[in-house]
Design a protein around this motif. Structure first.
Motif, PDB file in Angstrom:
ATOM      1  N   ARG B  58       0.817  -1.209   0.000  1.00  0.00           N
ATOM      2  CA  ARG B  58       0.000   0.000   0.000  1.00  0.00           C
ATOM      3  C   ARG B  58       0.848   1.254   0.000  1.00  0.00           C
ATOM      4  NH1 ARG B  58      -5.280  -0.444   2.158  1.00  0.00           N
ATOM      5  NH2 ARG B  58      -4.976   1.774   2.032  1.00  0.00           N
ATOM      6  N   GLY B  59       2.034   1.180  -0.558  1.00  0.00           N
ATOM      7  CA  GLY B  59       2.837   2.390  -0.730  1.00  0.00           C
ATOM      8  C   GLY B  59       4.028   2.480   0.201  1.00  0.00           C
ATOM      9  N   GLY B  60       4.212   1.520   1.054  1.00  0.00           N
ATOM     10  CA  GLY B  60       5.422   1.482   1.870  1.00  0.00           C
ATOM     11  C   GLY B  60       5.362   2.328   3.121  1.00  0.00           C
ATOM     12  N   LEU B  61       6.458   2.350   3.844  1.00  0.00           N
ATOM     13  CA  LEU B  61       6.497   2.958   5.180  1.00  0.00           C
ATOM     14  C   LEU B  61       6.760   4.452   5.168  1.00  0.00           C
ATOM     15  CD1 LEU B  61       8.425   0.101   7.019  1.00  0.00           C
ATOM     16  CD2 LEU B  61       5.989   0.624   7.133  1.00  0.00           C
ATOM     17  N   PRO B 126      -0.494  13.081 -10.769  1.00  0.00           N
ATOM     18  CA  PRO B 126       0.507  12.060 -11.115  1.00  0.00           C
ATOM     19  C   PRO B 126       1.251  11.497  -9.896  1.00  0.00           C
ATOM     20  CG  PRO B 126       0.641  13.858 -12.654  1.00  0.00           C
ATOM     21  CD  PRO B 126      -0.345  14.298 -11.616  1.00  0.00           C
ATOM     22  N   ASP B 127       1.366  12.305  -8.826  1.00  0.00           N
ATOM     23  CA  ASP B 127       2.080  11.835  -7.634  1.00  0.00           C
ATOM     24  C   ASP B 127       1.465  10.562  -7.046  1.00  0.00           C
ATOM     25  OD1 ASP B 127       3.830  13.854  -7.880  1.00  0.00           O
ATOM     26  OD2 ASP B 127       3.428  14.804  -5.937  1.00  0.00           O
ATOM     27  N   PHE B 128       0.194  10.326  -7.361  1.00  0.00           N
ATOM     28  CA  PHE B 128      -0.457   9.104  -6.864  1.00  0.00           C
ATOM     29  C   PHE B 128       0.395   7.869  -7.170  1.00  0.00           C
ATOM     30  CE2 PHE B 128      -2.919   5.299  -7.710  1.00  0.00           C
ATOM     31  CZ  PHE B 128      -3.741   5.185  -6.598  1.00  0.00           C
ATOM     32  N   ALA B 129       0.864   7.798  -8.424  1.00  0.00           N
ATOM     33  CA  ALA B 129       1.615   6.614  -8.857  1.00  0.00           C
ATOM     34  C   ALA B 129       2.877   6.429  -8.009  1.00  0.00           C
ATOM     35  CB  ALA B 129       1.967   6.725 -10.335  1.00  0.00           C
ATOM     36  N   GLU B 132       1.802   5.440  -4.239  1.00  0.00           N
ATOM     37  CA  GLU B 132       1.303   4.068  -4.105  1.00  0.00           C
ATOM     38  C   GLU B 132       2.240   3.046  -4.729  1.00  0.00           C
ATOM     39  OE1 GLU B 132      -1.277   3.437  -2.270  1.00  0.00           O
ATOM     40  OE2 GLU B 132      -1.832   5.531  -1.965  1.00  0.00           O
ATOM     41  N   GLU B 133       3.271   3.523  -5.431  1.00  0.00           N
ATOM     42  CA  GLU B 133       4.188   2.659  -6.177  1.00  0.00           C
ATOM     43  C   GLU B 133       3.400   1.728  -7.093  1.00  0.00           C
ATOM     44  OE1 GLU B 133       6.703   0.896  -3.227  1.00  0.00           O
ATOM     45  OE2 GLU B 133       7.449   2.864  -2.589  1.00  0.00           O
ATOM     46  N   TRP B 134       2.499   2.348  -7.808  1.00  0.00           N
ATOM     47  CA  TRP B 134       1.605   1.590  -8.676  1.00  0.00           C
ATOM     48  C   TRP B 134       1.239   2.480  -9.851  1.00  0.00           C
ATOM     49  CZ3 TRP B 134      -4.286   0.940  -7.857  1.00  0.00           C
ATOM     50  CH2 TRP B 134      -4.794  -0.050  -8.731  1.00  0.00           C
ATOM     51  N   THR B 135       1.422   1.981 -11.069  1.00  0.00           N
ATOM     52  CA  THR B 135       1.121   2.831 -12.218  1.00  0.00           C
ATOM     53  C   THR B 135       0.589   1.982 -13.363  1.00  0.00           C
ATOM     54  OG1 THR B 135       2.013   4.569 -13.645  1.00  0.00           O
ATOM     55  CG2 THR B 135       3.482   2.724 -13.160  1.00  0.00           C
ATOM     56  N   ALA B 136       0.355   2.656 -14.499  1.00  0.00           N
ATOM     57  CA  ALA B 136      -0.166   1.929 -15.663  1.00  0.00           C
ATOM     58  C   ALA B 136       0.985   1.159 -16.304  1.00  0.00           C
ATOM     59  CB  ALA B 136      -0.770   2.908 -16.662  1.00  0.00           C
ATOM     60  N   ASP B 137       0.745  -0.109 -16.660  1.00  0.00           N
ATOM     61  CA  ASP B 137       1.797  -0.806 -17.389  1.00  0.00           C
ATOM     62  C   ASP B 137       1.433  -0.993 -18.864  1.00  0.00           C
ATOM     63  OD1 ASP B 137      -0.093  -2.741 -17.029  1.00  0.00           O
ATOM     64  OD2 ASP B 137       1.318  -4.283 -16.329  1.00  0.00           O
ATOM     65  N   GLN B 138       0.228  -0.533 -19.217  1.00  0.00           N
ATOM     66  CA  GLN B 138      -0.109  -0.410 -20.645  1.00  0.00           C
ATOM     67  C   GLN B 138      -0.604   1.019 -20.839  1.00  0.00           C
ATOM     68  OE1 GLN B 138      -2.734  -3.565 -22.219  1.00  0.00           O
ATOM     69  NE2 GLN B 138      -2.190  -4.696 -20.368  1.00  0.00           N
ATOM     70  N   GLY B 139      -0.204   1.650 -21.926  1.00  0.00           N
ATOM     71  CA  GLY B 139      -0.556   3.051 -22.099  1.00  0.00           C
ATOM     72  C   GLY B 139       0.203   3.881 -21.091  1.00  0.00           C
ATOM     73  N   TYR B 190      -1.626  -5.238 -12.830  1.00  0.00           N
ATOM     74  CA  TYR B 190      -2.434  -6.180 -12.071  1.00  0.00           C
ATOM     75  C   TYR B 190      -1.843  -6.288 -10.665  1.00  0.00           C
ATOM     76  CZ  TYR B 190      -4.393 -10.630 -10.558  1.00  0.00           C
ATOM     77  OH  TYR B 190      -5.026 -11.617  -9.835  1.00  0.00           O
ATOM     78  N   ARG B 191      -2.718  -6.247  -9.656  1.00  0.00           N
ATOM     79  CA  ARG B 191      -2.236  -6.354  -8.265  1.00  0.00           C
ATOM     80  C   ARG B 191      -2.675  -7.666  -7.655  1.00  0.00           C
ATOM     81  NH1 ARG B 191      -0.341  -1.639  -6.068  1.00  0.00           N
ATOM     82  NH2 ARG B 191       0.463  -3.086  -4.521  1.00  0.00           N
ATOM     83  N   TYR B 192      -1.736  -8.303  -6.945  1.00  0.00           N
ATOM     84  CA  TYR B 192      -2.068  -9.569  -6.291  1.00  0.00           C
ATOM     85  C   TYR B 192      -1.292  -9.722  -4.981  1.00  0.00           C
ATOM     86  CZ  TYR B 192      -2.601 -14.475  -5.222  1.00  0.00           C
ATOM     87  OH  TYR B 192      -2.887 -15.640  -4.569  1.00  0.00           O
ATOM     88  N   MET B 193      -1.987 -10.175  -3.981  1.00  0.00           N
ATOM     89  CA  MET B 193      -1.324 -10.570  -2.739  1.00  0.00           C
ATOM     90  C   MET B 193      -2.163 -11.693  -2.160  1.00  0.00           C
ATOM     91  SD  MET B 193      -0.652  -8.246   0.611  1.00  0.00           S
ATOM     92  CE  MET B 193      -0.092  -8.965   2.129  1.00  0.00           C
TER      93      MET B 193
END
Lengths: 227, 407
Positions: B58-61, B126-129, B132-139, B190-193
């Protein structure tokens, strides 16, 4: 002749509460190498006490005890343990084998405490058990053997360390006549092979097998008394 | 003349086997003690790892979250939200922060052709990415230009894409939300845990159902409301995040007349808090295990005393054939240690099986580390060592003449 055992004015007192009960009142005796000595006396005469002191299981209240010329009466506990281990072989009326060990392991015990390697002491145990005629019973537990056989195991255990002296306390007391005679002939045989034997008994027939009889009465040796 | 340790252990072992049932009963306390040490230590460790893993997903410490405190009831009329301008002001007071993401969200039906899907739509910058260390991997993800222009663009989660487009290409297509046509510019990774239980296979599946549009598009063209009750930040490291969180707290409290309408929390603090809780839990159970080991030790001491009484004659015989006091002492001490150690091993085995069962139930990977196994067995051996001393001394002090007379 060389004396193996020499005791001078050996005294032993037991303390029962505040009362001191004398068991030995100044025993003097010598036992020579190669002898087969029977110690006789009525019960309560102190023969067992003498046996325990000679066997280094107990210490005298006063007097000297020399074993092979060494003054045992001045030794420390660990030295006494070494003496019991190397110089003395015990045979008891009640056999005193460890019930949960097989007879081979029972016979190995003194060698184990002597620190001998397992395979070597196994070899020696087999050898002495063969000598007493139990070479085919190595894996048996004591309760799988007859009384006579058990006593032979005890004798094997007593001689495995090739001790200076074998101490036998009423060795035939729990046996029928036939097995008792078997055991006595083993002692005679061992004596012929050069073992020194001291045997406590109250049975004159048994005592006759010995080359010399020592009488003990009321804590004192009575020399020359004849039954 | 000496009895080696190896020899003592062998003697101890044969004694142990000769009395299997009693030996087992003797060590029940030890078994339970070590078992609970194993279970509690690895449960706590797993919970902590799970917490950290969750935080990392969820974005780290280094992440800081500011959200409206719903449990606080304001007595006055202070605003329980921020405006865009207020957020810009706050950001200007904490230049040391790396990323700043004012965020808003709403649930919308997104339609494409004859399909529709209800998605949680976030208005972000854009800072969201980065946060959260999560971004688009297509487009691509939302850009600053999209925010400035309030572009009608959308980045969708993999589940949204799957539901609306199936295997067809989605990028460049137009979807409709609240009557507004939005162009799909990217698809999120895609997110998975691994989930916490059998019913929730993927703990992060909800993220795959999310969609993202520029924050400006949302507040100026969508809801039309310039209200924020939630925003996130990220510092360069967790320590800095804690400092910034405290500074933010002061700033925001000041902006709201001292009323704690908002809760400011850094992930590091949250993690510390959870670990603090589990630490307390761990100490309590560790203490309970210790008490059970202590009781187990006392039981063993008593049983060893009785055993020695029973074996008086045997001890006499051993002394007769040349055992020294030290040999007898070692024999019984080794035996006690052996019994408790085997109890410890049994406890570890039981503990591991319990962890397996509990882990299967919770859907967690519960494993006992080698360190815990060693601690548990070491502690039980230690119990044997401590409580075995006095019986062993008693045995070694027996008088051989008395011992041989013992019936």
């Amino acid at each position: 002749m060389e004396s193996i055992i020499e005791v001078n004015n050996l005294e032993k007192e037991y303390k029962l509460g505040k009362v001191s009960v004398p068991a030995l009142k100044g025993v003097n005796t010598k036992i020579y190498s190669g002898e087969f000595v029977a110690i006789m006396g009525p019960s309560g005469s102190g023969k067992s006490t003498l046996m325990h002191i000679l066997g280094c299981l107990d210490t005298a209240t006063a007097g000297d005890y020399f074993l092979n010329g060494e003054e045992v009466s001045k030794m420390k506990k660990n030295q006494l343990a070494a003496i019991r281990n190397k110089e003395i072989g015990f045979v008891f009326q009640t056999f005193n084998l460890l019930p949960h060990l097989n007879i081979s392991k029972n016979v190995e015990l003194p060698l184990m405490y002597a620190g001998m390697h397992k395979s070597e002491r196994k070899k020696q145990a087999v050898k002495v058990l063969q000598e007493v005629g139990l070479g085919n019973r190595l894996q048996h537990k004591p309760n799988e053997l007859s009384g006579g056989q058990r006593q032979r195991v005890a004798i094997a255990r007593a001689i495995i360390n090739n001790p200076s002296i074998i101490l036998a306390d009423e060795p035939t007391g729990n046996l029928d006549t036939t097995s008792g005679n078997d055991i006595l002939s083993i002692f005679t045989e061992l004596n012929k092979l050069g073992h020194t034997i001291v045997m406590v008994t109250h049975d004159p027939v048994v005592a006759k097998k010995a080359s010399r009889v020592v009488y003990i009465v009321d804590g004192l040796i009575k020399d020359g008394a004849v039954d | 003349m000496a009895l080696s340790i190896k020899e003592s252990i062998q003697t101890g072992f044969s004694d142990f086997w000769a009395r299997k049932v009693r030996s087992l009963v003797t060590v029940v306390g030890i078994v339970l003690g070590t078992m609970s040490i194993i279970v509690v230590l690895s449960l706590v460790k797993s919970i902590n790892q799970q917490t950290i893993a969750w935080m990392m997903e969820r974005g780290g410490l280094s992440k800081i979250t500011v959200r409206k405190d719903w449990s606080y009831e304001s007595q006055t009329t202070v605003k329980d939200y921020f405006t865009w301008r207020e957020l810009e002001f706050i950001h200007s007071l904490i230049p040391e922060v790396e990323y700043f993401n004012p965020q808003n969200r709403t649930r919308l039906n997104i339609t494409y052709a004859d399909k529709d899907f209800r998605s949680t739509v976030y208005g972000v910058v854009p800072d969201f990415a980065a946060i959260e260390e999560w971004t688009a991997d297509q487009g691509r993800f939302i850009s600053n230009y999209d925010v400035v222009q309030a572009n009608d663009v959308i980045v969708i989660g993999t589940r949204v894409k799957q539901e609306l487009f199936g295997n067809k290409n989605a990028i460049g297509q137009y979807v409709t939300a609240q009557g507004r046509r939005l162009q799909v510019i990217g698809i999120m990774e895609y997110r998975y845990m691994k989930g916490n239980n059998a019913f929730r296979e993927n703990a992060l599946e909800y993220m795959n159902r999310q969609s993202f549009i520029p924050i400006t598009t949302m507040i100026y063209k969508g809801t039309g409301e310039d209200r924020f009750d939630y925003f996130t930040l990220k510092a360069s490291n967790p320590q800095k995040a804690v400092q910034i969180a405290r500074k933010l707290e002061a700033i925001i409290l000041n902006m709201r007349q001292g009323e704690p309408v908002f809760r400011i929390e850094s992930a590091q603090e949250r993690a510390d808090e959870i670990q603090g809780d589990t630490e307390t839990f761990r100490m309590i159970f560790f203490l309970i295990s210790m008490i059970s080991l202590l009781v187990g030790g006392i039981v063993i001491m008593n049983i060893m005393m009785a055993t020695i009484q029973e074996r008086t004659r045997e001890i006499g015989i051993r002394i007769t054939v040349g055992a020294r006091r030290r040999d007898i002492f070692t024999q019984f001490l080794v035996q006690t240690v052996l019994v408790t150690s085997l109890g410890g091993v049994l406890g570890v085995v039981l503990g591991v099986s319990i962890l397996d069962i509990v882990g299967g139930y919770l859907g967690m990977e519960l494993t006992a580390g080698l360190d815990m196994v060693l601690i548990a067995i070491g502690v039980s051996a230690g119990v044997g060592l401590i409580f075995g001393i006095s019986p062993a001394i008693k045995a070694s002090k027996l008088d051989p003449v008395e011992a041989l007379r013992y019936e």
